[in-house]
Write an enzyme that holds these catalytic residues in place. Sequence first.
Site, short mmCIF file in Angstrom:
data_model
loop_
_atom_site.label_atom_id
_atom_site.label_comp_id
_atom_site.label_asym_id
_atom_site.label_seq_id
_atom_site.Cartn_x
_atom_site.Cartn_y
_atom_site.Cartn_z
CG HIS A 67 -1.69 1.30 1.34
ND1 HIS A 67 -2.62 1.67 0.41
CD2 HIS A 67 -1.65 2.30 2.25
CE1 HIS A 67 -3.14 2.83 0.74
NE2 HIS A 67 -2.57 3.24 1.86
CB CYS A 181 -3.13 3.03 -3.10
SG CYS A 181 -2.19 1.48 -3.11
#
Length: 308
Positions: A67, A181
């Site tokens: 992430h 992301c």
Amino acid sequence: MCVMQSGVLCFSVTESKMLQELPPLFSPCYRTAPEHLTFCSGQAEVVMKSKFWWFGSLFFIFQKIMHDAVGFKSSLTGKNYTMEWYELFQLGNCTFPHLRPGMDAPFWCNQGAACFYEGIDDAHWKANGTLVLVTTISGTMFNEMAQWVKYDNETGIYYETWRVQASPDKKSTVWFDSYECSKFILRTYQKLADLGAVFKKIQTNYTSIILFSGEPIYLGNETSIFGPQGNKTLAAAIRDFYNPFKPHHSVREFFVDLFKIIDHVILNHQFYLFYNLEYWFLPMKSPYLKIIYEEVPLPVRSKASFGV
């Protein structure tokens, strides 16, 4: 589609005034900013073993993905902030739909949005990934970037997990690109470069989850497939494909559905993709799925900077 109300995921920071009343899928940015900001990047390793809201058990194949987020530290106040682009209803719900009794069309909760909030969880990033300085920007650059984030947030609202391409070759045709992301971080870096930020020479790597497919076949949208005049056979096939991607209450249920997925994707070379509100059939081929960590160099200023 699911509708996320303002302020559910992201909360405002009281140090500065917000830009203005923002749309539901946006978190606060600032009109004013400190005179000088230090800009950092972070990548945290996420071990996908905990339960998602719906689809936790079938995400064992994504045991380690990355992430990505962006951090800011004010040299004036010493406060720091995190900005990241998130799936609003968790990864499983953005990747697979819900099948509701009595409703023909799958129900998608696949929206994403940028979140901006005070603080950086230094311990988390340092323990699970990296937290490193990449550039220093002025308050003016920050404010211009904030305006761009608002524009970006209003323009791209759908989270897309998969990249679909023809083969593992680096020059292979990309049929569909992911929108998650890391793509937001790359867009943010490029915007800052266009605003004059000079990045350090640091290697940055990003996760991509790739499906391998022959040329996709367009199937239609929700109305043309599941509506009153829709294709009942195709509608049933799509529902049958997505049915195994659901929460499981026993080990037996999990393995039964896992076999169904293998039968669809590997043995019968089938995958139904929902992309920009349309359905596509992917004729799957070896190696079917792969998670890669690819290096993307930090950007330099483009010749024609994108204005907001």
